[in-house]
Design an enzyme around this catalytic site. Structure first.
Site, short mmCIF file in Angstrom:
data_model
loop_
_atom_site.label_atom_id
_atom_site.label_comp_id
_atom_site.label_asym_id
_atom_site.label_seq_id
_atom_site.Cartn_x
_atom_site.Cartn_y
_atom_site.Cartn_z
N GLU A 92 -13.88 -57.56 -41.89
CA GLU A 92 -13.43 -56.84 -43.08
C GLU A 92 -13.53 -57.72 -44.31
OE1 GLU A 92 -9.49 -54.51 -44.87
OE2 GLU A 92 -9.41 -55.46 -42.88
N HIS B 208 -10.65 -52.45 -49.25
CA HIS B 208 -10.36 -52.74 -47.85
C HIS B 208 -11.18 -51.83 -46.95
CE1 HIS B 208 -6.65 -55.30 -48.19
NE2 HIS B 208 -6.71 -54.81 -49.42
N GLU C 13 -9.25 -47.76 -48.65
CA GLU C 13 -9.75 -48.03 -47.31
C GLU C 13 -11.08 -47.28 -47.21
OE1 GLU C 13 -8.46 -50.11 -45.31
OE2 GLU C 13 -6.27 -50.14 -45.50
#
Length: 290
Positions: free
Chosen positions: A122, A177, A252
């Site tokens: 990530e 993210h 996200e």
């Protein structure tokens, strides 16, 4: 008185005078011609012989420069927060240290983040997307501040990340993210806002920012998450959002354990598409404020 023959008498004086007058007049005329052929001292120079007019077509006038148009994001200062960092895994004591969560409690400074099943992390994904987004925003005239400057350091902690937008007096914060749901069928993007808001910026302005970003992701062809209504989540425990004093959203962008989303995050083309969508969302949000 004795007389003198006519042939032997002198010619009359008037004839001589007339002859001398004619000669003098000729001298004056000749002198005048000589004087007129050259400029007098202090007088104007003779005009040059005129150039013949060109016979070809007249040259076209130079085109007038078009006015410079203002760049669409000129004057906007954006903070991009690439989630996690490449050195976090090697510094557990530092990243697990407690910091304020912005609501009177504490939480860990930072975390390692998630990864795809093939091991693409990530922190590498968020860093790459943030740098690509920065380039797009700056090309549109925005000023961009990153909360970290590389992908091999530790931190910074969540309180520093969220506080950066106020520290540098920026207009907006977008924290980038990717999610790590254990369910491989879970797919898609979603946004998170701080709820309940701790200041005015965390209220409606942050929700408007989230709406602009979510719309841009949808228009770019990405799949919205089915886990949250409208792909919008509300949380009180995220220090990055709680410490922000300007409109702030945590995105996200993908589910890294999902095969389709993982393929997007792992490809440069996919990461460029994510960056373009984030930049488009910020453009739409900025335009709506005018």
């Amino acid at each position: 008185m004795v007389g003198v023959p006519a042939a032997s008498r002198p010619r009359s004086a008037p004839w001589v005078l007339r002859t001398l007058g004619v000669l003098l007049l000729l001298v004056v005329i000749a002198a005048g011609l000589l004087v007129g052929s050259r400029p007098l001292p202090g007088g104007p120079s003779p005009s040059p012989t005129a150039e013949p007019a060109p016979t070809g077509p007249s040259p076209s006038p130079s085109p007038t420069a078009s006015p410079t148009h203002a760049l669409p994001l000129a004057g906007l200062h954006v903070v991009l927060d690439p989630g996690h960092n490449g050195g976090n895994a090697a510094a557990p004591a530092e990243v697990n240290a407690a910091v304020g969560d912005g609501r009177g409690g504490t939480k860990a400074c930072n975390t390692v983040g998630t990864s795809t099943l093939s091991g693409y992390t990530e922190h590498a994904f968020t860093w790459d997307v943030a740098v690509r987004t920065q380039e797009l925003l700056e090309a549109d005239g925005a000023q961009v501040t990153l909360t970290r400057q590389d992908d091999d350091s530790v931190g910074p902690c969540v309180d520093v990340r969220g506080g950066t937008v106020g520290d540098v007096d920026a207009d907006v914060l977008v924290s980038i993210h990717a999610n790590g749901s254990e369910n491989p069928d879970a797919r898609g993007y979603f946004a998170i806002v701080s709820e309940p808001p701790l200041n005015d910026a965390q209220g409606e302005p942050s929700r408007e920012l989230a709406a602009g970003l979510l719309t841009a992701l949808e228009e770019a062809g990405f799949t919205p998450s089915g886990s949250y209504a409208g792909a919008l989540s509300e949380r009180a425990d995220l220090g990055t959002l709680n410490w922000a004093e300007r409109p702030a959203v945590l995105l996200e962008l993908a589910e890294m354990r999902n095969a389709e989303d993982a393929a997007l995050t792992e490809s440069p083309e996919g990461r460029q598409r994510y960056a373009e969508a984030v930049a488009a969302g910020l453009r739409a949000w900025a335009a709506a404020r005018e």
